[in-house]
Write a protein that holds these residues in place. Sequence first.
Motif, short mmCIF file in Angstrom:
data_model
loop_
_atom_site.label_atom_id
_atom_site.label_comp_id
_atom_site.label_asym_id
_atom_site.label_seq_id
_atom_site.Cartn_x
_atom_site.Cartn_y
_atom_site.Cartn_z
N PHE A 62 1.19 6.74 -6.84
CA PHE A 62 0.22 7.48 -7.24
C PHE A 62 0.71 9.13 -7.37
N ARG A 63 1.44 9.32 -6.10
CA ARG A 63 1.89 10.58 -5.83
C ARG A 63 2.80 11.01 -7.13
N GLU A 64 3.69 10.10 -7.33
CA GLU A 64 4.46 10.46 -8.40
C GLU A 64 3.85 10.73 -9.92
N LEU A 65 2.85 9.86 -10.09
CA LEU A 65 1.93 10.05 -11.35
C LEU A 65 1.34 11.25 -11.26
N LYS A 66 0.59 11.59 -10.13
CA LYS A 66 0.00 13.04 -10.02
C LYS A 66 0.79 13.96 -10.14
N ALA A 67 2.02 14.15 -9.62
CA ALA A 67 2.90 15.26 -10.03
C ALA A 67 3.38 15.42 -11.37
N ALA A 68 3.55 14.20 -11.82
CA ALA A 68 3.83 14.45 -13.32
C ALA A 68 2.81 14.87 -14.19
N ARG A 103 0.81 -1.39 0.03
CA ARG A 103 -0.17 0.07 0.06
C ARG A 103 0.91 1.28 0.00
N ARG A 104 1.88 1.15 0.61
CA ARG A 104 2.83 2.48 0.78
C ARG A 104 3.56 2.59 -0.91
N LEU A 105 3.79 1.50 -1.37
CA LEU A 105 4.43 1.58 -2.63
C LEU A 105 3.55 2.19 -3.57
N ARG A 106 2.22 1.61 -3.67
CA ARG A 106 1.30 2.19 -4.47
C ARG A 106 0.76 3.72 -4.33
N ARG A 107 0.81 4.18 -2.92
CA ARG A 107 0.56 5.61 -2.43
C ARG A 107 1.75 6.42 -3.23
N ALA A 108 3.00 5.78 -3.02
CA ALA A 108 4.00 6.56 -3.53
C ALA A 108 3.88 6.70 -5.02
#
Length: 241
Positions: free
Chosen positions: A232-238, A225-230
């Motif tokens: 998702f944040r990277e994708l959102k930032a892109a 779950r932590r990796l998925r959240r990380a």
Amino acid sequence: MASEELTRRLQRRLRLGEGPGGGQGDPQPAGPAVPAREPEPEPLGRAPGASAADAELSAQLSRRLDISEGAARPRRSRVFNPYTEFPEFSRRLIKDLESVFKRYDAGRDGFIDLMELKLMMEKLGAPQTHLGLKSMIKEVDEDFDGKLSFREFLLIFHKAAAGELREDSGLMALAQLSEINVALEGVKGAKDFFEAKARALSSSSKFEAELKAEQEERKREEEERRLRRAAFRELKAAFST
């Protein structure tokens, strides 16, 4: 001189014969004076301690016969050095075993007798019948005294480490449940002993193993779950740039 000596002996013999109870029969030929022996009393019955003495003598004779026929070992010297007689045991292991032995030697006489062994097995969670306890002692009782010395106690663990005890024997249960990790002490044949101990304790540790597996699974899920959240944040930032 010889005739005078002979005369003196004859006169002495005659005087003895004329004393109380004397004067009967002809005097015996002269000879060296022999002190009169007191008559032995007639046995009126068995002495109070005769039965115990007879039993002890019978046991000693039986043991001597067993030794001569190879069915028993001669008693060892009273001086016992565990470090030289059990060189495969480390000093730390012997100290640990000595602590266990003293813990159950309630009489503080240097032995674990039948009743003390009974209490010991009950506290270890492996109670034995009366015959089972006697069989346990007999298996390592080298001097046939019906109790365990410290040397015989060490012999239990020596036999366990060497694979010389039956899996279902009381001595194996004692060795397995005494909380002595022989495998870590460099004992010869300890691998088999450790595996036997692990099998004996497998049922009690099954719950702990399942609990540990559940904890590992939760940790793994939390990490995912932590990796998925990380990610998702990277994708959102892109997309935001």
